[in-house]
Design a protein around this motif. Sequence first.
Motif: not given
Length: 163
Positions: A18-20, A27-28, A144-147
Amino acid sequence: MDWRDDRIGAAARGENPTVLAELEGGYAVIGDVQFLPGYCVLLAKDLNAKALAEMPRRHRVQFLADADLLATAVENACREADPAFRRVNIDILGNTDAFVHAHIWPRYDWEPRGLVQRPVWLYDTASWTDHTTALGDRHDGLRSSITRELRALADADPLRIHD
Protein backbone atom coordinates in the motif's frame (compact mmCIF):
# COMPACT_ATOMS: atom_id res chain seq x y z
CA MET A 1 3.91 -13.04 8.96
CA ASP A 2 1.35 -11.00 7.04
CA TRP A 3 2.51 -7.46 6.19
CA ARG A 4 -0.65 -6.11 7.92
CA ASP A 5 0.71 -7.36 11.27
CA ASP A 6 3.70 -5.00 10.99
CA ARG A 7 2.72 -2.27 8.56
CA ILE A 8 5.64 0.05 9.37
CA GLY A 9 8.27 -2.69 9.37
CA ALA A 10 6.83 -4.07 6.13
CA ALA A 11 7.03 -0.58 4.61
CA ALA A 12 10.66 -0.23 5.67
CA ARG A 13 11.44 -3.65 4.15
CA GLY A 14 9.61 -2.83 0.90
CA GLU A 15 6.94 -5.46 1.61
CA ASN A 16 3.90 -3.25 2.24
CA PRO A 17 1.96 -3.08 -1.06
CA THR A 18 0.00 0.00 0.00
CA VAL A 19 3.04 2.32 0.18
CA LEU A 20 2.76 5.36 -2.07
CA ALA A 21 6.01 7.02 -1.05
CA GLU A 22 8.56 7.22 1.71
CA LEU A 23 8.77 10.70 3.21
CA GLU A 24 11.23 12.14 5.75
CA GLY A 25 8.95 11.39 8.72
CA GLY A 26 6.86 8.48 7.56
CA TYR A 27 5.45 6.18 4.94
CA ALA A 28 2.47 7.44 2.95
CA VAL A 29 0.11 4.55 2.26
CA ILE A 30 -3.26 4.23 0.58
CA GLY A 31 -5.93 2.81 2.86
CA ASP A 32 -7.04 -0.82 2.80
CA VAL A 33 -10.59 0.44 2.46
CA GLN A 34 -11.76 3.03 -0.01
CA PHE A 35 -15.39 3.73 0.92
CA LEU A 36 -14.19 7.33 0.69
CA PRO A 37 -11.95 7.11 -2.40
CA GLY A 38 -8.48 8.49 -1.78
CA TYR A 39 -8.31 7.58 1.92
CA CYS A 40 -4.64 7.46 2.95
CA VAL A 41 -2.58 7.06 6.10
CA LEU A 42 0.83 8.39 7.10
CA LEU A 43 2.73 5.83 9.20
CA ALA A 44 5.45 7.36 11.40
CA LYS A 45 8.89 5.80 11.12
CA ASP A 46 9.45 6.01 14.89
CA LEU A 47 8.51 2.49 16.05
CA ASN A 48 8.98 3.31 19.73
CA ALA A 49 6.49 6.17 19.90
CA LYS A 50 2.96 5.13 20.82
CA ALA A 51 1.69 8.72 20.73
CA LEU A 52 2.69 11.90 18.92
CA ALA A 53 3.86 13.48 22.20
CA GLU A 54 6.39 10.64 22.67
CA MET A 55 8.31 11.62 19.54
CA PRO A 56 11.24 14.02 19.75
CA ARG A 57 10.01 17.47 18.68
CA ARG A 58 12.03 17.47 15.44
CA HIS A 59 10.47 14.12 14.39
CA ARG A 60 7.01 15.24 15.50
CA VAL A 61 7.21 18.43 13.44
CA GLN A 62 8.50 16.49 10.42
CA PHE A 63 5.66 13.96 10.77
CA LEU A 64 3.08 16.75 10.90
CA ALA A 65 4.66 18.48 7.89
CA ASP A 66 4.52 15.20 5.97
CA ALA A 67 0.88 14.69 6.99
CA ASP A 68 0.20 18.11 5.47
CA LEU A 69 1.94 17.08 2.23
CA LEU A 70 -0.08 13.86 2.03
CA ALA A 71 -3.33 15.71 2.78
CA THR A 72 -2.58 18.25 0.05
CA ALA A 73 -1.78 15.47 -2.43
CA VAL A 74 -5.04 13.67 -1.57
CA GLU A 75 -6.98 16.92 -1.91
CA ASN A 76 -5.47 17.73 -5.31
CA ALA A 77 -5.98 14.21 -6.70
CA CYS A 78 -9.51 13.79 -5.36
CA ARG A 79 -10.62 17.24 -6.51
CA GLU A 80 -9.43 16.33 -10.02
CA ALA A 81 -11.08 12.87 -9.91
CA ASP A 82 -14.49 13.78 -8.48
CA PRO A 83 -16.35 17.11 -8.78
CA ALA A 84 -18.23 16.20 -5.58
CA PHE A 85 -15.01 16.40 -3.55
CA ARG A 86 -15.53 18.73 -0.54
CA ARG A 87 -12.47 18.75 1.69
CA VAL A 88 -9.91 16.65 3.58
CA ASN A 89 -10.07 15.67 7.24
CA ILE A 90 -6.92 14.72 9.16
CA ASP A 91 -7.20 12.49 12.24
CA ILE A 92 -4.37 11.50 14.57
CA LEU A 93 -6.03 9.23 17.09
CA GLY A 94 -4.13 6.07 18.09
CA ASN A 95 -7.04 4.55 19.99
CA THR A 96 -6.82 1.20 18.19
CA ASP A 97 -3.29 0.93 16.79
CA ALA A 98 -0.45 1.71 19.21
CA PHE A 99 1.82 3.45 16.70
CA VAL A 100 1.82 7.03 15.46
CA HIS A 101 -0.21 7.48 12.29
CA ALA A 102 -2.40 10.11 10.66
CA HIS A 103 -5.58 9.32 8.74
CA ILE A 104 -6.20 11.47 5.66
CA TRP A 105 -9.89 11.33 4.77
CA PRO A 106 -11.29 12.90 1.59
CA ARG A 107 -14.89 13.99 2.05
CA TYR A 108 -17.55 14.21 -0.66
CA ASP A 109 -20.94 15.83 -1.27
CA TRP A 110 -22.37 12.41 -2.23
CA GLU A 111 -21.87 11.01 1.29
CA PRO A 112 -25.05 10.12 3.19
CA ARG A 113 -26.81 13.20 4.52
CA GLY A 114 -26.44 12.20 8.16
CA LEU A 115 -22.71 11.56 7.80
CA VAL A 116 -21.35 14.16 5.40
CA GLN A 117 -20.85 16.72 8.19
CA ARG A 118 -19.86 14.22 10.88
CA PRO A 119 -16.63 12.38 11.69
CA VAL A 120 -15.81 9.42 9.44
CA TRP A 121 -15.73 7.20 12.51
CA LEU A 122 -19.54 7.40 12.67
CA TYR A 123 -19.83 5.34 9.48
CA ASP A 124 -21.17 1.83 10.06
CA THR A 125 -18.38 -0.54 11.08
CA ALA A 126 -19.28 -2.70 8.07
CA SER A 127 -17.69 0.02 5.91
CA TRP A 128 -14.29 -1.21 7.13
CA THR A 129 -14.82 -4.77 5.92
CA ASP A 130 -17.00 -4.29 2.83
CA HIS A 131 -15.27 -6.16 0.00
CA THR A 132 -16.92 -3.87 -2.56
CA THR A 133 -14.92 -0.89 -1.32
CA ALA A 134 -11.69 -2.71 -0.46
CA LEU A 135 -8.51 -1.41 -2.09
CA GLY A 136 -8.13 -2.96 -5.51
CA ASP A 137 -7.12 -2.47 -9.12
CA ARG A 138 -10.00 -0.06 -9.72
CA HIS A 139 -8.20 2.41 -7.43
CA ASP A 140 -4.98 2.38 -9.46
CA GLY A 141 -5.73 5.66 -11.25
CA LEU A 142 -6.44 7.58 -8.05
CA ARG A 143 -3.50 5.90 -6.34
CA SER A 144 -1.18 7.00 -9.17
CA SER A 145 -2.55 10.53 -9.07
CA ILE A 146 -2.03 10.83 -5.30
CA THR A 147 1.51 9.45 -5.62
CA ARG A 148 2.35 11.86 -8.44
CA GLU A 149 0.99 14.83 -6.47
CA LEU A 150 2.80 13.73 -3.32
CA ARG A 151 6.16 13.33 -5.03
CA ALA A 152 5.86 16.74 -6.68
CA LEU A 153 4.96 18.39 -3.37
CA ALA A 154 7.73 16.61 -1.46
CA ASP A 155 10.34 17.48 -4.09
CA ALA A 156 9.38 21.17 -3.89
CA ASP A 157 9.00 21.30 -0.09
CA PRO A 158 11.27 23.97 1.42
CA LEU A 159 10.35 22.90 4.96
CA ARG A 160 12.14 19.56 5.02
CA ILE A 161 13.60 19.07 8.46
CA HIS A 162 16.95 17.25 8.55
CA ASP A 163 18.87 15.92 11.54
